[in-house]
Design an enzyme around this catalytic site. Structure first.
Site, PDB file in Angstrom:
ATOM      1  N   CYS A  13     -22.680 -60.538  10.825  1.00  0.00           N
ATOM      2  CA  CYS A  13     -21.578 -59.590  10.946  1.00  0.00           C
ATOM      3  C   CYS A  13     -20.352 -60.086  10.178  1.00  0.00           C
ATOM      4  O   CYS A  13     -20.153 -61.299  10.015  1.00  0.00           O
ATOM      5  CB  CYS A  13     -21.211 -59.385  12.417  1.00  0.00           C
ATOM      6  SG  CYS A  13     -22.441 -58.427  13.328  1.00  0.00           S
ATOM      7  N   CYS A  39     -22.599 -55.008   9.978  1.00  0.00           N
ATOM      8  CA  CYS A  39     -21.984 -54.926  11.303  1.00  0.00           C
ATOM      9  C   CYS A  39     -20.618 -55.624  11.281  1.00  0.00           C
ATOM     10  O   CYS A  39     -20.326 -56.408  10.385  1.00  0.00           O
ATOM     11  CB  CYS A  39     -22.883 -55.557  12.372  1.00  0.00           C
ATOM     12  SG  CYS A  39     -23.369 -57.264  12.050  1.00  0.00           S
TER      13      CYS A  39
END
Length: 305
Positions: free
Chosen positions: A121, A202
């Site tokens: 992420c 993400c």
């Protein structure tokens, strides 16, 4: 004597019929062989053999295998369980002996599954018309990854490949451009890889666009504009940061308030993303300044009296 003459005529007629049968059989065999020998030429038109893009990269197998082994051993040993030989075979099977204008996403699905890996992420960096700068930035700042920094992108970066229905099944002379046919091996591969890269993003994601392009920094026809932006997951991505970079000393065609950027912001807002846009993101601009250290755009501060 009449009986002997009759027998001779029968033998002559039999020999004649056998000869005709052998001749017909030989003609059939010749026609079949000619058909087999020319089948490839009939299937592949002259146009298919002379495309406008460069042909398959020489020593493609060695290039793919070398990059794959380097990636999983030297750069990312945590991916050491990847099978580079299977990855190469799945890439080859996707295009070899196939019409280079009839490639489908299904052809590449086994490759995508074999070569995919998680993307941390907050590290995904998308780009459009800023490829060289984006890649220089990820090499100097490993907190970010472009598609070309993943295994799939790393293996395929700046190489080409396409098949041919006739032997040897690979066209080393030329491959079709996207303008000649969209379902060519390169276009289908990069669309699929880009879709998968966007789906995996993400946290906070970044996109680097070129504010010196006259036609506009955001283009709906680009891979980012047509594939990646629509495959970002609002449930996984918290923010999209737009870095609008202008060439040092180059034209300043667009800023964050420009028409195409506002169109991009509207698309993202409709998909419930939070957006931050920054003109000439300073860490990236400093990298640009390595090549133009004395330019006024690269001065950290001005002397005051």
């Amino acid at each position: 004597m009449p009986l002997q003459q009759g027998s001779a005529r029968v033998r002559q007629r039999t020999v004649l019929l056998v000869g005709i049968a052998v001749l017909l059989a030989a003609l059939v065999v010749a026609v079949v062989l000619a058909s087999l020998l020319t089948h490839g030429r009939h299937e592949v038109s002259p146009q298919m053999l002379k495309w406008k893009d460069r042909g398959t990269t020489k020593n493609l197998q060695e290039v793919i295998l070398g990059r794959c082994y380097n990636y999983i051993t030297a750069q990312h040993p945590e991916l050491g369980d990847k099978d580079c030989l299977k990855i190469w075979e799945s890439l080859k099977d996707a295009f070899i002996y196939k019409n280079p204008c009839n490639i489908t996403p299904e052809d590449y699905q086994p490759l995508m599954e074999l070569a995919s890996h998680p993307i941390p992420c907050n590290k995904s960096l998308f780009w459009s018309k800023t490829g060289d700068l984006a890649h220089r930035y990820t090499k100097s700042n490993q907190n970010f990854l472009t598609l070309e920094d993943t295994l799939l992108g790393y293996m395929a970066d700046k190489i080409s490949w396409c098949g041919d229905p006739s032997a040897p099944g690979i066209n080393y002379e030329s491959c079709p451009k996207r303008s000649e046919c969209e379902s060519n091996p390169g276009s289908v591969f990069w669309k699929m890889a880009s879709k998968m890269f966007a789906e995996a993003a993400c946290g906070v994601v970044q996109v680097m666009l070129n504010g010196s392009v006259e036609a506009g920094a955001f283009r709906s026809s680009s891979i980012f504009g047509s594939v990646e932006v629509f495959n970002l997951d609002p449930d996984k991505v918290s923010e999209v940061h737009i870095w609008l970079m202008q060439d040092i000393g180059g034209p300043q065609s667009e800023s964050c308030s420009g028409h195409s950027i506002q169109r991009l912001i509207s698309i993202l807002e409709e998909r419930n993303f939070k957006i931050i846009c920054e003109d000439n993101y300073r860490p990236v601009q400093l990298l640009q300044c390595v090549h133009n250290p004395d330019h006024t755009d690269c001065r950290l501060c001005t002397n005051s009296t």
